[in-house]
Motif scaffolding. Structure first.
Motif, PDB file in Angstrom:
ATOM      1  N   GLN A 331       7.184  -9.233   2.471  1.00  0.00           N
ATOM      2  CA  GLN A 331       6.528  -9.692   1.174  1.00  0.00           C
ATOM      3  C   GLN A 331       5.099 -10.363   1.429  1.00  0.00           C
ATOM      4  O   GLN A 331       4.464 -10.679   0.623  1.00  0.00           O
ATOM      5  N   GLU A 332       4.413 -10.303   2.662  1.00  0.00           N
ATOM      6  CA  GLU A 332       3.248 -10.491   2.946  1.00  0.00           C
ATOM      7  C   GLU A 332       2.219  -9.498   2.751  1.00  0.00           C
ATOM      8  O   GLU A 332       2.776  -8.362   2.805  1.00  0.00           O
ATOM      9  N   VAL A 333       1.110  -9.657   2.296  1.00  0.00           N
ATOM     10  CA  VAL A 333      -0.011  -8.768   2.075  1.00  0.00           C
ATOM     11  C   VAL A 333      -0.697  -8.486   3.472  1.00  0.00           C
ATOM     12  O   VAL A 333      -1.044  -9.524   3.923  1.00  0.00           O
ATOM     13  N   VAL A 334      -1.030  -7.416   3.749  1.00  0.00           N
ATOM     14  CA  VAL A 334      -1.661  -7.031   4.702  1.00  0.00           C
ATOM     15  C   VAL A 334      -3.283  -7.406   4.584  1.00  0.00           C
ATOM     16  O   VAL A 334      -3.950  -6.802   3.691  1.00  0.00           O
ATOM     17  N   PRO A 335      -3.906  -8.418   5.500  1.00  0.00           N
ATOM     18  CA  PRO A 335      -4.939  -9.007   5.086  1.00  0.00           C
ATOM     19  C   PRO A 335      -6.231  -8.098   5.403  1.00  0.00           C
ATOM     20  O   PRO A 335      -7.321  -8.293   4.917  1.00  0.00           O
ATOM     21  N   ALA A 336      -6.223  -7.230   6.261  1.00  0.00           N
ATOM     22  CA  ALA A 336      -7.155  -6.426   6.869  1.00  0.00           C
ATOM     23  C   ALA A 336      -6.757  -4.904   7.295  1.00  0.00           C
ATOM     24  O   ALA A 336      -5.750  -4.707   7.308  1.00  0.00           O
ATOM     25  N   ASP A 337      -7.790  -3.856   7.229  1.00  0.00           N
ATOM     26  CA  ASP A 337      -7.338  -2.301   7.493  1.00  0.00           C
ATOM     27  C   ASP A 337      -6.918  -2.447   8.949  1.00  0.00           C
ATOM     28  O   ASP A 337      -7.570  -3.265   9.782  1.00  0.00           O
ATOM     29  N   ALA A 338      -5.669  -2.115   9.238  1.00  0.00           N
ATOM     30  CA  ALA A 338      -5.186  -2.165  10.451  1.00  0.00           C
ATOM     31  C   ALA A 338      -4.368  -0.813  10.836  1.00  0.00           C
ATOM     32  O   ALA A 338      -4.069  -0.107  10.058  1.00  0.00           O
ATOM     33  N   LEU A 339      -3.743  -0.751  12.253  1.00  0.00           N
ATOM     34  CA  LEU A 339      -3.156   0.248  12.752  1.00  0.00           C
ATOM     35  C   LEU A 339      -1.670  -0.273  12.940  1.00  0.00           C
ATOM     36  O   LEU A 339      -1.695  -1.217  13.716  1.00  0.00           O
ATOM     37  N   LEU A 340      -0.727   0.461  12.608  1.00  0.00           N
ATOM     38  CA  LEU A 340       0.703   0.321  12.866  1.00  0.00           C
ATOM     39  C   LEU A 340       0.799   0.579  14.599  1.00  0.00           C
ATOM     40  O   LEU A 340       0.653   1.623  14.960  1.00  0.00           O
ATOM     41  N   THR A 341       1.156  -0.333  15.491  1.00  0.00           N
ATOM     42  CA  THR A 341       1.131  -0.291  16.750  1.00  0.00           C
ATOM     43  C   THR A 341       2.494   0.237  17.387  1.00  0.00           C
ATOM     44  O   THR A 341       2.381   0.999  18.513  1.00  0.00           O
ATOM     45  N   GLU A 342       3.562  -0.091  16.750  1.00  0.00           N
ATOM     46  CA  GLU A 342       4.920   0.446  17.308  1.00  0.00           C
ATOM     47  C   GLU A 342       5.899   0.658  16.299  1.00  0.00           C
ATOM     48  O   GLU A 342       5.879   0.175  15.177  1.00  0.00           O
ATOM     49  N   GLY A 343       6.855   1.478  16.566  1.00  0.00           N
ATOM     50  CA  GLY A 343       8.018   1.599  15.452  1.00  0.00           C
ATOM     51  C   GLY A 343       7.619   2.143  14.239  1.00  0.00           C
ATOM     52  O   GLY A 343       6.805   3.135  14.068  1.00  0.00           O
ATOM     53  N   SER A 344       8.345   1.973  13.214  1.00  0.00           N
ATOM     54  CA  SER A 344       8.007   2.612  11.910  1.00  0.00           C
ATOM     55  C   SER A 344       8.313   1.310  10.770  1.00  0.00           C
ATOM     56  O   SER A 344       8.729   0.254  11.150  1.00  0.00           O
ATOM     57  N   GLY A 345       7.773   1.635   9.814  1.00  0.00           N
ATOM     58  CA  GLY A 345       7.868   0.625   8.595  1.00  0.00           C
ATOM     59  C   GLY A 345       7.755   1.150   7.327  1.00  0.00           C
ATOM     60  O   GLY A 345       7.344   2.327   7.280  1.00  0.00           O
ATOM     61  N   ARG A 346       7.771   0.250   6.189  1.00  0.00           N
ATOM     62  CA  ARG A 346       7.303   0.547   4.962  1.00  0.00           C
ATOM     63  C   ARG A 346       6.381  -0.327   4.348  1.00  0.00           C
ATOM     64  O   ARG A 346       6.381  -1.351   4.684  1.00  0.00           O
ATOM     65  N   ILE A 347       5.449   0.156   3.550  1.00  0.00           N
ATOM     66  CA  ILE A 347       4.436  -0.435   2.840  1.00  0.00           C
ATOM     67  C   ILE A 347       4.589  -0.377   1.345  1.00  0.00           C
ATOM     68  O   ILE A 347       4.399   1.046   0.985  1.00  0.00           O
ATOM     69  N   ASP A 348       4.352  -1.231   0.725  1.00  0.00           N
ATOM     70  CA  ASP A 348       4.393  -1.183  -0.977  1.00  0.00           C
ATOM     71  C   ASP A 348       2.833  -1.249  -1.248  1.00  0.00           C
ATOM     72  O   ASP A 348       2.173  -2.091  -1.131  1.00  0.00           O
ATOM     73  N   LEU A 349       2.388  -0.163  -1.734  1.00  0.00           N
ATOM     74  CA  LEU A 349       0.883   0.166  -1.866  1.00  0.00           C
ATOM     75  C   LEU A 349       0.493  -0.163  -3.642  1.00  0.00           C
ATOM     76  O   LEU A 349      -0.545   0.182  -3.831  1.00  0.00           O
TER      77      LEU A 349
END
Length: 787
Positions: A331-349
């Protein structure tokens, strides 16, 4: 002959085709392009709506080549959702409704373009395109081919004054210089009280004309240009009577001077333009505030957890540097352009691109600032420093646009047509009434056209709302759009969430250590740091936490599980912990269970009230219908009964809160929902006004209309009173403006008002409105935020 595309006069070497006559090959090419794609409707509103292409051939054909460089392209690409890239271009030539219509049809020209959105106020075009089918350079070249040359030379750099604002300052400076000198030339005539010697009078008249001409051609040009565009589009806006009044005053003054029938009023003409431009500057500054670009930076910084080895600490996001590893929780917003370092995930854009389906990511993929984490927390490496202005732009994404504006903010646009018709009709009536005295008839008609200027009406709403937004921002209350202040003034029902709203988000945890040692509780705190739920935040606290987390899974309404340093850890309800441990766990009201490798413990939360919120609830309940909608158990009902009586609902799911808001709206109520944004997004979006309370998380809520700092929530009654004042001030300014016009028109029609007096009265009315708006909204504004 006029060009079929741009409306300019065609020279003798104009291009003649079966479709019409064009001033140059460029205009003919653009017309043919539109005709090929079936878009000749572009000219329906304005024959000649296009832009002249005479200078296009002189431009470098490779001027968009830098966009092939990924580093340069990144400045224009806002986000990539896996299928589409989303880019924003500055297009200064965007100028009318026809342009908006055409630029939103870009998909017809290129199959790689999915959608385009044009913003007339900001002069920007936002394009979603598929990189596998087209390129950013091709999109820019397509815009240029249509006559809308995008700016790629660094105009988007922060801190650079927009060209339109620089132009306004230059026009204002020229008008001020001219009126100062013209008034100086006029002092001898005013002081003498009688006509000057003919030689001096001719000298001063000539100098006044020389100063007035550049004011007419440059400083006042935008009023005439806007009026001309309105007439060509067969629409009467408030720019038409303004231009009419200026033209009549200039022509009348020039006639008096050339025919030696008077001294004219060119000094008043230049003064009027000067004051109108001051009003336009005030208006633009107010729009800047309404755009939320500044106040959102006051809301930031937020904090995120930064990982260093096995240690995780809190850090404000403006202190993030490229290379920092951060944990962004669900539920938190990604604050800066970043790279996913490990695993996988989902982002609501949805906050970035408007796409409603979350995007799946794998290690090594880029996450754009503004994406919201769905499901499990993500570990990201920061690529670029936080761009606050980018988050401000996201806040204004059309997907989350405010509901339709209040009628007070758009009354001037609807008012323009009949105001102009009425002014011309009154001038004609006055002229006819004083006929056959031609001089008096002309003076009356001129005075009517000059006094019937709606400038003050156009300033009332933006100046009032701009001042209100600025003062509320200083108090830690950030409105998304100006119309929100007027929506707040209509509220008659207030609904509160409890945890994180009436009580502090950082609850105090009382822990029973039976069966668990210090290492176990350290693992519990490490897992709790993966969640933004109030219980988890209470456990994790602000102290550094240690350990490696894997397989973290949060189940809404039940709890969170994961592997911490090889130990299976669970936090949540008795049902969840019982399933994880395989042993029965008794449900006890108010108790949260934890387990570490099957060993049980529990904690209870003491959620202290935010300082002063009991008094706030009592104050609001005396004037509003107040409700408490809580997802927690009813153990704290006695604490709030005095303020809410029987209007308390506990164990409310997000759907229950949404239904409660809609039920009150169906009953004819105007509902204000106040929540922390974690489980209240639906209710915040459905309410007439949604206020999200922000503490120390990165949960920027696009569904809300207002963001308020947690320590400023006690200002809510004052904010509601202040919003009502804004509505009354706008109405008062309307009445004052109308009074000026009624009195002035009455005196003008009876021949008691000269054009000189009317030229003075016009800017005075605008200054009165500005003074009332700013002065009344600055008096007794809600208190400023503590430093």
């Amino acid at each position: 002959m006029l060009c079929r595309h741009c409306g300019d006069t065609c020279a003798s070497d104009g291009i003649r085709t079966d479709a019409g006559t064009f001033c140059c090959n460029g205009c003919a090419s653009v017309f043919a392009l539109l005709q090929t794609h079936g878009l000749t409707q572009f000219y329906a509103c304005d024959t000649g709506a296009g832009l002249s292409q005479r200078q296009v051939a002189q431009r470098d054909a490779a001027r968009f080549a830098p966009l092939d460089d990924p580093a340069v392209a990144q400045r224009f690409i806002d986000a990539h959702d896996g299928t589409f890239s989303h880019a924003t271009f500055s297009v200064p030539s965007l100028h009318c409704a026809s342009c908006l219509w055409l630029l939103e049809q870009l998909w017809r020209f290129d199959e790689g373009i999915g959608r385009s959105e044009a913003d007339l106020m900001r002069r920007t075009v936002r394009v979603s395109f598929r990189p596998d089918r087209t390129t950013l350079r091709a999109v820019a070249e397509r815009l240029a081919a249509l006559g809308y040359e995008p700016v790629i030379d660094g105009e988007r750099r922060a801190g650079r004054m927009p060209a339109a604002r620089r132009d306004l300052y230059l026009k204002l400076g020229l008008a001020g210089f001219a009126v100062g000198n013209m008034m100086l030339f006029s002092i001898p005539r005013y002081a003498n009280g009688a006509p000057l010697e003919p030689g001096f009078q001719r000298l001063f008249d000539t100098l006044n004309i020389l100063f007035a001409i550049p004011v007419l051609l440059y400083s006042a040009s935008e009023f005439f240009t806007a009026a001309w565009h309105s007439i060509r589009m067969r629409a009467i806006t408030l720019d038409v009577p303004v231009a009419m009044g200026l033209a009549v005053l200039f022509v009348r003054s020039l006639w008096d001077i050339l025919t030696r029938s008077g001294e004219g009023f060119l000094d008043s003409f230049a003064g009027l333009v000067f004051f109108l431009l001051i009003g336009r500057l005030f208006q633009q500054m107010a729009f800047d505030r309404i755009a939320f670009d500044r106040t959102v930076r006051s809301f930031l910084p937020l904090s995120v957890r930064v990982v260093t080895g096995d240690t995780m600490t809190m850090r404000p996001i403006e202190a993030l540097e490229p290379g920092d590893v951060i944990v962004v929780r669900p539920q938190e917003v990604v604050p800066a352009d970043a790279l996913l370092t490990e695993g996988s995930g989902r982002i609501d854009l949805a906050f970035v691109t408007g796409e409603q389906d979350p995007v799946s990511l794998q290690a090594g993929e880029t996450v754009s600032a503004g994406g919201r984490v769905v499901g499990e927390a993500l570990q990201l490496r920061v690529l670029r420093r936080v761009s606050h202005s980018r988050l401000a732009e996201l806040w204004n994404n059309p997907v989350f646009a405010q509901k339709s504006s209040h009628w007070l903010t758009t009354v001037s646009a609807r008012f323009g047509h009949w105001f102009t018709v009425g002014a011309v009709a009154l001038a004609a009536i006055g002229f006819y009434a004083w006929w056959p005295d031609l001089r008096m008839a002309a003076q009356v008609a001129t005075a009517v056209l000059i006094i019937a200027c709606p400038c003050a009406l156009t300033l009332a709403a933006p100046i009032t709302l701009g001042t209100a937004l600025g003062k509320l921002g200083e108090a830690g209350v950030y409105l998304k759009q100006g119309a929100v202040a007027l929506d707040l003034s209509r509220v008659d029902t207030v609904a509160f969430d409890k945890t994180g709203t009436l009580t502090t988000a950082e609850a105090a945890a009382v822990v029973d250590l039976e069966g668990l040692d210090g290492d176990d509780w350290a693992r519990v705190r490490r897992l709790a740091a993966e969640s933004v739920h109030p219980v988890s935040r209470a456990l994790a606290g602000r102290e550094a936490v240690h350990g490696a987390a894997r397989f973290v899974r949060e189940i809404v309404g039940q709890g969170i599980t994961g592997d911490i340093d090889g130990a299976a850890v669970a936090i949540g309800s008795s049902a969840l912990v019982g399933r994880v441990t395989g042993q029965p766990v008794t449900a006890v009201p108010g108790r949260t269970w934890v387990s570490v490798d099957g060993r049980l413990g529990f904690l209870t939360l003491a959620t202290p009230e935010r300082a002063g919120m009991t008094a706030v609830a009592h104050t609001l309940s005396s004037a509003y219908e107040t409700w408490l909608l809580s997802g927690d158990h009813d153990g704290e009902a006695p604490r709030w009964r005095a303020a809410f009586a029987d209007r308390m609902r506990f164990r409310q799911t997000p759907e229950d809160k949404l239904d409660a808001v809609r039920t009150r709206q169906d009953a004819g109520r105007h509902v204000l929902m106040v929540g922390d944004g974690l489980n209240d997004a639906g209710a915040l979006a459905a309410a007439d006004v949604g206020i999200a309370v922000s503490d120390d998380t990165a949960c920027l809520v696009p569904a809300c209309d207002v963001v308020i700092r947690g320590d400023r929530l006690t200002l809510l009654p004052a904010v509601l009173r202040y919003a009502r004042r804004a509505r009354y001030v706008i109405l008062l300014c309307f009445l004052v403006s109308v009074a000026y016009n009624v009195i002035g028109l009455g005196l003008a029609l009876t021949g008691q008002l000269t054009p000189l007096a009317t030229a003075i009265l016009m800017p005075v009315s605008s200054l009165t409105v500005v003074g009332l708006s700013v002065g009344l909204m600055r008096v007794a504004a809600p208190g400023g935020a503590p430093r």
